[in-house]
Scaffold this motif. Sequence first.
Motif, PDB file in Angstrom:
ATOM      1  N   LEU A 222      41.812  36.815  77.608  1.00  0.00           N
ATOM      2  CA  LEU A 222      42.319  36.497  76.273  1.00  0.00           C
ATOM      3  C   LEU A 222      43.220  37.602  75.754  1.00  0.00           C
ATOM      4  CD1 LEU A 222      42.143  34.735  73.629  1.00  0.00           C
ATOM      5  CD2 LEU A 222      40.221  36.227  72.969  1.00  0.00           C
ATOM      6  N   LYS A 223      42.768  38.847  75.951  1.00  0.00           N
ATOM      7  CA  LYS A 223      43.502  39.961  75.346  1.00  0.00           C
ATOM      8  C   LYS A 223      43.118  41.276  76.003  1.00  0.00           C
ATOM      9  CE  LYS A 223      44.752  40.612  70.773  1.00  0.00           C
ATOM     10  NZ  LYS A 223      44.474  40.560  69.319  1.00  0.00           N
ATOM     11  N   GLU A 224      44.086  42.191  76.036  1.00  0.00           N
ATOM     12  CA  GLU A 224      43.817  43.569  76.448  1.00  0.00           C
ATOM     13  C   GLU A 224      44.129  44.462  75.259  1.00  0.00           C
ATOM     14  OE1 GLU A 224      45.832  46.892  79.349  1.00  0.00           O
ATOM     15  OE2 GLU A 224      45.552  44.882  80.160  1.00  0.00           O
ATOM     16  N   VAL A 225      43.208  45.343  74.924  1.00  0.00           N
ATOM     17  CA  VAL A 225      43.386  46.251  73.794  1.00  0.00           C
ATOM     18  C   VAL A 225      43.320  47.679  74.321  1.00  0.00           C
ATOM     19  CG1 VAL A 225      42.495  47.020  71.561  1.00  0.00           C
ATOM     20  CG2 VAL A 225      42.321  44.593  72.208  1.00  0.00           C
ATOM     21  N   ARG A 226      44.442  48.366  74.234  1.00  0.00           N
ATOM     22  CA  ARG A 226      44.494  49.746  74.734  1.00  0.00           C
ATOM     23  C   ARG A 226      44.190  50.741  73.616  1.00  0.00           C
ATOM     24  NH1 ARG A 226      50.154  49.189  78.239  1.00  0.00           N
ATOM     25  NH2 ARG A 226      49.355  47.605  79.700  1.00  0.00           N
ATOM     26  N   ILE A 227      43.582  51.861  73.987  1.00  0.00           N
ATOM     27  CA  ILE A 227      43.285  52.919  73.022  1.00  0.00           C
ATOM     28  C   ILE A 227      44.455  53.897  73.051  1.00  0.00           C
ATOM     29  CG2 ILE A 227      41.536  54.534  72.214  1.00  0.00           C
ATOM     30  CD1 ILE A 227      40.604  51.581  72.736  1.00  0.00           C
ATOM     31  N   PRO A 228      45.359  53.838  72.072  1.00  0.00           N
ATOM     32  CA  PRO A 228      46.630  54.572  72.146  1.00  0.00           C
ATOM     33  C   PRO A 228      46.489  56.059  72.464  1.00  0.00           C
ATOM     34  CG  PRO A 228      46.615  53.098  70.260  1.00  0.00           C
ATOM     35  CD  PRO A 228      45.232  53.073  70.820  1.00  0.00           C
ATOM     36  N   GLU A 229      45.548  56.738  71.826  1.00  0.00           N
ATOM     37  CA  GLU A 229      45.431  58.184  72.009  1.00  0.00           C
ATOM     38  C   GLU A 229      44.862  58.565  73.370  1.00  0.00           C
ATOM     39  OE1 GLU A 229      43.670  60.284  68.708  1.00  0.00           O
ATOM     40  OE2 GLU A 229      44.218  58.649  67.358  1.00  0.00           O
ATOM     41  N   LEU A 230      44.244  57.615  74.057  1.00  0.00           N
ATOM     42  CA  LEU A 230      43.576  57.913  75.316  1.00  0.00           C
ATOM     43  C   LEU A 230      44.226  57.245  76.522  1.00  0.00           C
ATOM     44  CD1 LEU A 230      39.885  57.440  74.059  1.00  0.00           C
ATOM     45  CD2 LEU A 230      41.165  59.581  74.227  1.00  0.00           C
ATOM     46  N   TYR A 231      44.890  56.107  76.294  1.00  0.00           N
ATOM     47  CA  TYR A 231      45.405  55.298  77.396  1.00  0.00           C
ATOM     48  C   TYR A 231      46.471  56.025  78.202  1.00  0.00           C
ATOM     49  CZ  TYR A 231      47.213  51.245  79.946  1.00  0.00           C
ATOM     50  OH  TYR A 231      47.617  50.377  80.936  1.00  0.00           O
ATOM     51  N   GLU A 232      47.284  56.847  77.545  1.00  0.00           N
ATOM     52  CA  GLU A 232      48.356  57.563  78.256  1.00  0.00           C
ATOM     53  C   GLU A 232      47.793  58.482  79.338  1.00  0.00           C
ATOM     54  OE1 GLU A 232      51.530  56.893  77.909  1.00  0.00           O
ATOM     55  OE2 GLU A 232      50.980  55.395  76.422  1.00  0.00           O
ATOM     56  N   GLN A 233      46.628  59.066  79.079  1.00  0.00           N
ATOM     57  CA  GLN A 233      46.003  59.954  80.067  1.00  0.00           C
ATOM     58  C   GLN A 233      45.152  59.194  81.075  1.00  0.00           C
ATOM     59  OE1 GLN A 233      45.611  60.840  76.590  1.00  0.00           O
ATOM     60  NE2 GLN A 233      47.484  62.047  76.772  1.00  0.00           N
ATOM     61  N   ASN A 234      44.620  58.028  80.648  1.00  0.00           N
ATOM     62  CA  ASN A 234      43.716  57.288  81.518  1.00  0.00           C
ATOM     63  C   ASN A 234      43.859  55.799  81.222  1.00  0.00           C
ATOM     64  OD1 ASN A 234      41.554  56.089  82.854  1.00  0.00           O
ATOM     65  ND2 ASN A 234      40.139  57.756  82.420  1.00  0.00           N
ATOM     66  N   SER A 235      44.395  55.050  82.174  1.00  0.00           N
ATOM     67  CA  SER A 235      44.677  53.635  81.954  1.00  0.00           C
ATOM     68  C   SER A 235      43.408  52.777  81.872  1.00  0.00           C
ATOM     69  CB  SER A 235      45.577  53.096  83.073  1.00  0.00           C
ATOM     70  OG  SER A 235      44.948  53.231  84.337  1.00  0.00           O
ATOM     71  N   ASN A 236      42.247  53.369  82.125  1.00  0.00           N
ATOM     72  CA  ASN A 236      40.989  52.650  81.955  1.00  0.00           C
ATOM     73  C   ASN A 236      40.516  52.644  80.509  1.00  0.00           C
ATOM     74  OD1 ASN A 236      40.450  51.774  84.631  1.00  0.00           O
ATOM     75  ND2 ASN A 236      39.835  53.849  85.179  1.00  0.00           N
ATOM     76  N   GLU A 237      41.164  53.437  79.665  1.00  0.00           N
ATOM     77  CA  GLU A 237      40.774  53.501  78.256  1.00  0.00           C
ATOM     78  C   GLU A 237      41.320  52.276  77.525  1.00  0.00           C
ATOM     79  OE1 GLU A 237      38.716  55.381  76.810  1.00  0.00           O
ATOM     80  OE2 GLU A 237      38.491  57.169  78.053  1.00  0.00           O
ATOM     81  N   ARG A 238      40.648  51.164  77.737  1.00  0.00           N
ATOM     82  CA  ARG A 238      41.088  49.891  77.176  1.00  0.00           C
ATOM     83  C   ARG A 238      39.917  48.919  77.158  1.00  0.00           C
ATOM     84  NH1 ARG A 238      43.678  46.744  82.334  1.00  0.00           N
ATOM     85  NH2 ARG A 238      42.364  47.727  83.893  1.00  0.00           N
ATOM     86  N   PHE A 239      40.094  47.878  76.379  1.00  0.00           N
ATOM     87  CA  PHE A 239      39.165  46.756  76.380  1.00  0.00           C
ATOM     88  C   PHE A 239      39.865  45.573  77.034  1.00  0.00           C
ATOM     89  CE2 PHE A 239      37.941  49.287  72.702  1.00  0.00           C
ATOM     90  CZ  PHE A 239      36.570  49.333  72.793  1.00  0.00           C
ATOM     91  N   MET A 240      39.129  44.801  77.791  1.00  0.00           N
ATOM     92  CA  MET A 240      39.624  43.525  78.296  1.00  0.00           C
ATOM     93  C   MET A 240      38.671  42.442  77.803  1.00  0.00           C
ATOM     94  SD  MET A 240      41.145  44.361  82.085  1.00  0.00           S
ATOM     95  CE  MET A 240      42.047  42.809  82.161  1.00  0.00           C
ATOM     96  N   ILE A 241      39.236  41.450  77.141  1.00  0.00           N
ATOM     97  CA  ILE A 241      38.436  40.401  76.536  1.00  0.00           C
ATOM     98  C   ILE A 241      38.691  39.091  77.264  1.00  0.00           C
ATOM     99  CG2 ILE A 241      37.931  39.163  74.389  1.00  0.00           C
ATOM    100  CD1 ILE A 241      39.246  41.710  72.997  1.00  0.00           C
ATOM    101  N   PHE A 242      37.631  38.528  77.800  1.00  0.00           N
ATOM    102  CA  PHE A 242      37.703  37.265  78.522  1.00  0.00           C
ATOM    103  C   PHE A 242      37.012  36.187  77.703  1.00  0.00           C
ATOM    104  CE2 PHE A 242      38.306  40.465  81.738  1.00  0.00           C
ATOM    105  CZ  PHE A 242      39.178  39.896  82.660  1.00  0.00           C
ATOM    106  N   ARG A 243      37.583  34.988  77.724  1.00  0.00           N
ATOM    107  CA  ARG A 243      37.019  33.896  76.933  1.00  0.00           C
ATOM    108  C   ARG A 243      36.732  32.680  77.792  1.00  0.00           C
ATOM    109  NH1 ARG A 243      39.362  32.757  71.121  1.00  0.00           N
ATOM    110  NH2 ARG A 243      37.982  34.560  70.832  1.00  0.00           N
ATOM    111  N   TYR A 244      35.607  32.047  77.490  1.00  0.00           N
ATOM    112  CA  TYR A 244      35.274  30.738  78.052  1.00  0.00           C
ATOM    113  C   TYR A 244      35.313  29.730  76.909  1.00  0.00           C
ATOM    114  CZ  TYR A 244      32.574  26.890  80.031  1.00  0.00           C
ATOM    115  OH  TYR A 244      32.161  25.653  80.461  1.00  0.00           O
ATOM    116  N   GLU A 245      36.176  28.733  77.026  1.00  0.00           N
ATOM    117  CA  GLU A 245      36.290  27.701  75.982  1.00  0.00           C
ATOM    118  C   GLU A 245      35.405  26.519  76.341  1.00  0.00           C
ATOM    119  OE1 GLU A 245      37.670  27.927  73.182  1.00  0.00           O
ATOM    120  OE2 GLU A 245      39.353  29.329  73.295  1.00  0.00           O
TER     121      GLU A 245
END
Length: 201
Positions: free
Chosen positions: A178-201
Amino acid sequence: MKEQDHDRLLRIKTEGIREWQHQSAHYNRYEATPYMALEVLFDEYEYKSTDTFVDFGCGKGRFSFYIHHHLRVSTLGVEMSGQLYQQSMENLTKYMERAKDSRASIRFERMFAEGYDINPLDNRFYFFNPFSIQIFQKVINNILLSVENNPRSVDVILYYPTSDYIQYLEEDTTFELLKEVRIPELYEQNSNERFMIFRYE
């Protein structure tokens, strides 16, 4: 707001990292989601007052306390460690001394994640890499079985997502990203600093 200050605001203690005394192939260390990351997530993620969040591998309960205090929605933390569960309950006692009246509930249960019986009201599921892909698969299958019996839209929210978790959801389930939300202050140093949201409809 610093981690300690936010804990103080909620009257809880959730800082620190806890490694298991006996290393396990299936259970990962305890580490709370940074408050900064939670603030970014809920600036971008839409939720309803009727939602119920379940945090698998909740540790000392930070995610649940944050959700209940800031979003005013119901939340449940599931934790298999007796010591961490006890700390979450001690936090709950302190938190409730000043918690504002709310229709939303907050509670914790001590059990293995795969043993949790998904409630028909549960519709938002949170994971910060608490356990192996084998256990994750069992939990996701439990969620999908619950949806089959009680049709509803459900979200799986991954923080610091592992490739195993992502691959399983994308290739072996009917969940869609559904969406990927990156943590701006952390993502530049580590691309794992993010949320991935999956949806089942």
